[in-house]
Enzyme design. Structure first.
Site, PDB file in Angstrom:
ATOM      1  N   ARG A  97      99.374  72.082 -48.192  1.00 11.33           N
ATOM      2  CA  ARG A  97      99.060  71.518 -49.511  1.00 11.33           C
ATOM      3  C   ARG A  97      99.043  70.005 -49.358  1.00 11.33           C
ATOM      4  NH1 ARG A  97      99.652  72.925 -55.094  1.00 11.33           N
ATOM      5  NH2 ARG A  97     100.165  71.146 -56.426  1.00 11.33           N
ATOM      6  N   HIS A 119      91.197  74.745 -54.419  1.00 10.14           N
ATOM      7  CA  HIS A 119      92.510  75.347 -54.683  1.00 10.14           C
ATOM      8  C   HIS A 119      92.339  76.874 -54.738  1.00 10.14           C
ATOM      9  CE1 HIS A 119      96.576  75.672 -55.763  1.00 10.14           C
ATOM     10  NE2 HIS A 119      96.591  75.104 -56.962  1.00 10.14           N
ATOM     11  N   GLN A 159      94.978  79.503 -56.238  1.00  8.91           N
ATOM     12  CA  GLN A 159      95.059  79.502 -57.695  1.00  8.91           C
ATOM     13  C   GLN A 159      93.969  80.386 -58.294  1.00  8.91           C
ATOM     14  OE1 GLN A 159      97.307  77.881 -59.991  1.00  8.91           O
ATOM     15  NE2 GLN A 159      96.221  79.331 -61.311  1.00  8.91           N
ATOM     16  N   ASP A 197      92.368  71.951 -67.335  1.00  5.30           N
ATOM     17  CA  ASP A 197      93.275  71.402 -66.321  1.00  5.30           C
ATOM     18  C   ASP A 197      93.592  69.970 -66.735  1.00  5.30           C
ATOM     19  OD1 ASP A 197      94.781  71.094 -64.019  1.00  5.30           O
ATOM     20  OD2 ASP A 197      93.060  70.851 -62.688  1.00  5.30           O
ATOM     21  N   CYS A 200      96.083  76.074 -65.050  1.00  2.79           N
ATOM     22  CA  CYS A 200      96.730  76.248 -63.747  1.00  2.79           C
ATOM     23  C   CYS A 200      98.116  75.602 -63.686  1.00  2.79           C
ATOM     24  CB  CYS A 200      95.839  75.706 -62.632  1.00  2.79           C
ATOM     25  SG  CYS A 200      95.337  73.989 -62.843  1.00  2.79           S
ATOM     26  N   ARG A 248     100.417  83.796 -59.054  1.00  2.00           N
ATOM     27  CA  ARG A 248     100.286  83.041 -57.808  1.00  2.00           C
ATOM     28  C   ARG A 248     101.051  83.742 -56.683  1.00  2.00           C
ATOM     29  NH1 ARG A 248      99.537  77.746 -57.620  1.00  2.00           N
ATOM     30  NH2 ARG A 248      99.083  78.167 -55.430  1.00  2.00           N
TER      31      ARG A 248
END
Length: 311
Positions: free
Chosen positions: A107, A134, A137, A229, A270, A298
């Protein structure tokens, strides 16, 4: 199964609709077992390196718990714990970690770093977030949609806000590959890259869905999913005021939800959310908000990815 053994998850560009469907079905199965208290051992004896250049709540915890649930050992490596790309090249670090670990999560900022880790390590590498993509996600988002809407194909998915960040990029791929109509509603200066849109339009043509990029907020009409987001991604804090001023008309609030006119719609995010910016407290805490189920998923989808690629 379906060519997943030993495969890295760097972006969903590299995964077929069949492979994504299998991962979602496996995640549902593993989730059911966990809810029944059935302990797994599908990753017994595996060691997973968790590299974090950026801080994380959901990604770190999801990978850690997913590993432990199935008998693997997770090893957290923060930005001050290793010399990735500083005193030691990414290539050399990858070759060392590949000798010690069965899989690597990364990450951070650069997509090239996660790609180089996969290229040189010789083990599956999982993208926990980069500036471009991502993918873990998106798998959680797709699983949540299936749970609440029953199916994916033919659904209308509306993403509203910053249309050129890693979430918009990744949702375009995931939705178009799975036959979901995806609408990106954003100011034109924050539209996704044209080449990326063209690639996703080709996916949509194969699955019978469509990709729409627009500034018109009224296009939320009939949405099955409304998604947003943060307006400033990590590393863009200096642009906060500019983004707030630009995106205020794109806030997810009750007025916008009224425009949807679909009593079965769900709201997704998210996380983390900046309430009062991209979404109001009222919408975030509403009965149609599924953000915490989405966050839990997740773990289940990440577990499925590791089981499918390592066991």
């Amino acid at each position: 199964m379906f060519g997943l053994k030993g495969k890295s998850l760097l972006t969903l560009h590299d995964f077929s609709k069949q492979q994504i469907t299998y991962l979602l079905d496996l995640a549902s199965e593993l989730k059911s077992k966990k809810m029944m208290g059935i302990k797994g051992n599908l990753l017994e004896g595996k060691n997973i390196a968790l590299i974090f250049e950026k801080p994380s709540t959901r990604t770190r915890c999801a990978f850690t718990v997913a590993c432990v649930d199935e008998g693997a050992h997770p090893e957290y490596l923060g930005k001050d714990d290793i010399q990735l790309g500083h005193k030691e090249s990414v290539e050399d670090t990858a070759r060392v970690l590949g000798r010690l670990f069965d899989g690597i999560e990364f990450r951070g900022f650069s997509q090239k770093v996660v790609e180089d880790l996969a290229k040189y390590s010789g083990v599956p590498v999982y993208n926990g977030l980069t500036d471009l993509y991502h993918p873990t996600q998106i798998l959680a988002d797709l699983l949540t949609m299936k749970e609440y809407l029953g199916s994916l194909e033919g659904k209308k998915f509306v993403y509203i806000g910053d249309g050129r960040n890693n979430m918009a990029n990744s949702l375009l791929i995931g939705c178009s590959k799975m036959g979901i109509d995806i609408y990106i509603i954003a100011p034109q200066t924050l539209w996704p890259d044209e080449n990326h849109v063209s690639v996703c339009e080709a996916y949509a043509k194969e699955t019978g869905s469509k990709v729409v990029i627009t500034e018109k907020v009224d296009e939320v009409l009939g949405a099955d999913v409304v998604y947003t987001d943060v307006w400033c991604s990590m590393g863009e804090e200096d642009k906060a005021k500019e983004r707030v001023d630009m995106l205020r008309p794109y806030q997810v609030n009750t007025e916008l939800i009224d425009k949807v006119n679909n009593p079965q719609m769900i709201f997704m995010h998210c996380l983390p959310a900046v309430k009062g910016n991209e979404v109001t407290e009222e919408v975030f805490e509403s009965k149609y908000s599924v953000v915490f189920d989405e966050a839990e998923n997740r773990m289940h989808t990440i577990k499925a990815v590791m089981v499918a690629t390592l066991s």
